[in-house]
Structure formats: structure tokens, C-alpha cells
Design a protein around this motif. Structure first.
Motif: not given
Length: 195
Positions: A22-28, A163-178, A184-189
DNA sequence: TATTCGATGTGCT
DNA sequence: GCACATCGAATAC
């Protein structure tokens, strides 16, 4: 154009795959007179069967029932008394999986987004967070349980995507399943919510 | 029916 | 970095 919209099959794939793709796709989103579009730059995966952070982890409830719909359904829920979060249901019906869209980069309809947000400086402050982007795009509970195959809201794959690079990380704002690396996000965006 | 608390944002220190 | 607004869903009783 509506006929460019991603097909149902895209959303029936594995949730991690959909979250990355879904990264890089356009939501309309088309309001009465206003056309809004934005590039997806940050997502998180929530997976029903083994993920305690997912709303579908426990038994089915009135709120989470939307998560059990077929991939391509929209799941919007209200959180912290102020904010809506926009999710896309994934995988076949009954799985309870979704991708949270956390941040987008505005493409069309800046005037509308600025009006809805009030705060305009810096420009990335318009949409660099789950609550911010829903406010900017005018997404509320009325979108819940709709799908992404209508002219009023859909997602498409742009031509000439840089072209873009995908960064993988842990999720934000949660207390379980960290521990799960499901963010996933676009690097340097600059529109990504947090480094 | 009561109580808790959250996939956040904002403003103040 | 930290407090807090704000309210509906989930859970407890």
C-alpha cells in the motif's frame, strides 16, 4: 479515474504483503464537489489470530465485526474521544485482519485539507498521523463497513511511481504486541508520523 | 449500570 | 518530556 482502482484480489493477499504494497499508492476520496487524493506513506498491520493488539484478537464484538468482512472493506473506529482511525480490511472474509493507514502525503485538495485542519505550518502537519489524516480527509464513522470499490473512495497504483525504500519497525501507541515488526513506512518521507 | 481505558493530538514545561 | 481533553466500546459487576 475510478477504473484504475485496485481490485479485490489485492486486498485478499497476506496482511503484511498488503501493508507493504500500500505504500506509494494513492487514496482518492470524492466529496460532493471536492476531489481529494493523497499518497500512502505509512502503514501498520494488525493480524487477528496471533496479534493481541488487534481489535479482532478477542471474541467478536460490535465494533470489531467489520474486521471480519472480506478484504477491501473499510474499517473506521473512534479512539481517545477525539480521533478516527482509517483501516483497510485484508485477507478473505472471517480472518479479522486489517492494515491501519497512519500517514499520507497530500496530492490534490490541499485547500480542503487546510480548511479542515486549521493548522497549516509546516505542511506535513496536515496528515502525518492517523487522527490528523482522517480529519484532513474528512473521514468519519460513516465510512465504516463501506468498501474501496466505489467512485467516492478507492485506492490506485500511480504510473511513474518514484523508487523508495521501505523501513520496517515496531508499531506505535500500543501496550501489547509491541514486539511484532508490523509497521512500514517510506524512508526519509517527511509525512511519516514518527522516526 | 458503572468503570476503565485506548492503534492520538495538542499544548505547556 | 509530560499532562490532559474527551467519549464510546469493552468489560466488570
Amino acid at each position: 479515474m475510478y477504473n484504475k482502482a485496485l481490485k479485490r484480489e489485492f486486498y485478499l493477499q497476506d496482511t503484511i504483503t498488503v501493508a507493504k504494497q500500500l505504500l506509494g499508492k494513492i487514496l482518492v476520496i470524492k466529496k460532493n464537489r471536492t476531489l481529494l487524493s493523497a499518497r500512502i506513506v505509512e502503514t501498520e498491520a494488525y493480524i487477528g489470530d496471533h496479534d493481541p493488539a488487534c481489535h479482532a484478537y478477542n471474541k467478536i464484538t460490535n465494533r470489531s465485526s467489520t474486521l471480519y468482512e472480506e478484504g477491501g472493506t473499510i474499517y473506521v473506529y473512534f479512539i481517545y474521544g477525539n480521533h478516527y482511525c482509517f483501516n483497510v480490511v485484508t485477507e478473505p472474509k472471517g480472518r479479522g485482519c486489517a492494515v491501519l493507514v497512519r500517514a499520507v502525503e497530500p496530492v490534490e485538495g490541499l485547500d480542503y485539507m487546510i480548511k479542515r485542519r486549521g493548522k497549516t505550518i509546516p505542511i506535513y502537519n496536515l496528515t502525518n498521523g492517523p487522527g490528523k489524516m482522517t480529519q484532513a480527509l474528512g473521514i468519519d464513522a460513516s465510512f465504516n463497513r463501506k468498501n474501496l470499490f466505489t467512485p467516492s473512495i478507492y485506492i490506485y497504483h500511480p504510473e511513474n511511481q518514484p523508487n523508495f525504500e521501505i523501513v520496517t519497525a515496531t508499531r506505535i501507541g500500543i501496550n501489547v504486541g509491541k514486539e511484532f515488526p508490523y509497521r512500514f513506512y517510506i524512508k526519509n518521507n517527511p509525512f511519516v508520523s514518527k522516526k
